[in-house]
Design a protein around this motif. Structure first.
Motif, mmCIF file in Angstrom:
data_model
loop_
_atom_site.group_PDB
_atom_site.id
_atom_site.type_symbol
_atom_site.label_atom_id
_atom_site.label_comp_id
_atom_site.label_asym_id
_atom_site.label_seq_id
_atom_site.Cartn_x
_atom_site.Cartn_y
_atom_site.Cartn_z
ATOM 1 N N MET A 1 0.882 -1.111 -0.114
ATOM 2 C CA MET A 1 0.280 -0.027 -0.041
ATOM 3 C C MET A 1 0.961 1.221 -0.121
ATOM 4 S SD MET A 1 -3.068 0.547 0.125
ATOM 5 C CE MET A 1 -4.338 -0.631 0.770
ATOM 6 N N VAL A 2 0.359 2.286 -0.903
ATOM 7 C CA VAL A 2 1.331 3.507 -0.871
ATOM 8 C C VAL A 2 0.668 4.485 -0.177
ATOM 9 C CG1 VAL A 2 2.220 5.192 -2.495
ATOM 10 C CG2 VAL A 2 2.408 2.699 -3.268
ATOM 11 N N ILE A 3 1.235 5.608 0.506
ATOM 12 C CA ILE A 3 1.035 6.560 1.309
ATOM 13 C C ILE A 3 0.984 7.803 0.097
ATOM 14 C CG2 ILE A 3 0.847 7.998 3.228
ATOM 15 C CD1 ILE A 3 0.273 5.294 3.751
ATOM 16 N N GLY A 4 -0.220 8.268 -0.113
ATOM 17 C CA GLY A 4 -0.242 9.635 -1.090
ATOM 18 C C GLY A 4 0.208 10.867 -0.083
ATOM 19 N N ARG A 5 0.230 12.055 -0.822
ATOM 20 C CA ARG A 5 0.439 13.218 -0.126
ATOM 21 C C ARG A 5 -0.489 13.681 0.789
ATOM 22 N NH1 ARG A 5 3.084 17.415 -4.508
ATOM 23 N NH2 ARG A 5 4.818 16.383 -5.174
ATOM 24 N N GLY A 7 -1.925 11.894 3.085
ATOM 25 C CA GLY A 7 -2.038 10.910 4.021
ATOM 26 C C GLY A 7 -2.902 9.772 3.927
ATOM 27 N N ARG A 8 -3.551 9.823 2.941
ATOM 28 C CA ARG A 8 -4.285 8.596 2.535
ATOM 29 C C ARG A 8 -3.630 7.364 1.950
ATOM 30 N NH1 ARG A 8 -9.849 11.310 0.131
ATOM 31 N NH2 ARG A 8 -10.370 12.718 1.823
#
Length: 201
Positions: A1-5, A7-8
């Motif tokens: 899973m990648v964290i976006g800018r 924070g989601r």
């Protein structure tokens, strides 16, 4: 899973997988190219050249070579997070060319690997891709003891259309091979986009 800018958590990207052929004459470096760039241990189907094959195997210019690909080479490379290439190296000897049609099914494009010391050996691969409308680029494998020629000189010698990319490369070098593969993908995507454009009246 990648964290976006924000924070989601962003769901992982499902990569697009594309099939690419690597073709050319016997001993031109196809197996080396696939092995140099593959991020997995490449599948190889090499067999030792035998006395029984001498009457039909032309080893002129590659007399030191003692193995040959009898089915295919297979490797994989991730070019971007969302783009994976499956590489299929074709056998170079004409007695195994019947396998090419099977390997070419579903291919986005191809690399014709060329050796300037034996340029005529790649004519069959160029003709194959042209007849089937498969986008391709010519990768000129710059062997240490081979003369270097400009890409345009190779294009003229092979009588290629102006739109076919010609790239000088070293089949042993991962970054050099990646540049060739990226060139083929870009060329194929340009061809696909052009075919989808509506005809102007």
């Amino acid at each position: 899973m990648v964290i976006g800018r924000s924070g989601r958590r962003k769901p992982p990207v499902e990569p697009v997988t594309l099939k690419m052929l690597v073709a050319g004459g016997f001993g031109v470096g196809k197996t080396t190219l696939v092995g140099a760039v593959s991020e997995i241990k490449p599948l190889r189907t090499e067999e030792t050249l035998s006395e029984a094959g001498r009457p039909v195997d032309d080893i002129g210019g590659v007399e030191a070579k003692n193995t040959t690909t009898v089915a295919m080479d297979f490797g994989r490379i991730t070019l971007r997070e969302d783009l994976v290439l499956y590489l299929f190296g074709t056998p170079g000897q004409d007695r195994f060319w019947f396998l090419w049609d099977e390997l070419a099914t579903g291919a986005l494009g191809g690399v014709v690997l060329a050796d300037t010391r034996r340029l005529e050996d790649c004519f069959a691969a160029v003709d194959y891709f042209e007849r089937r409308g498969i986008p391709f680029a010519v990768g000129v494998n710059c062997f240490d003891d081979a003369a270097r020629y400009p890409a345009d000189s190779v294009r003229g010698a092979l009588d290629l259309d102006d739109g076919v990319p010609v790239v000088l490369c070293d089949a042993r070098d991962r970054e050099s091979v990646k540049e060739v593969l990226i060139t083929v993908v870009e060329h194929a995507m340009t061809r696909v986009a052009a075919q989808r454009e509506p005809a102007t009246t």
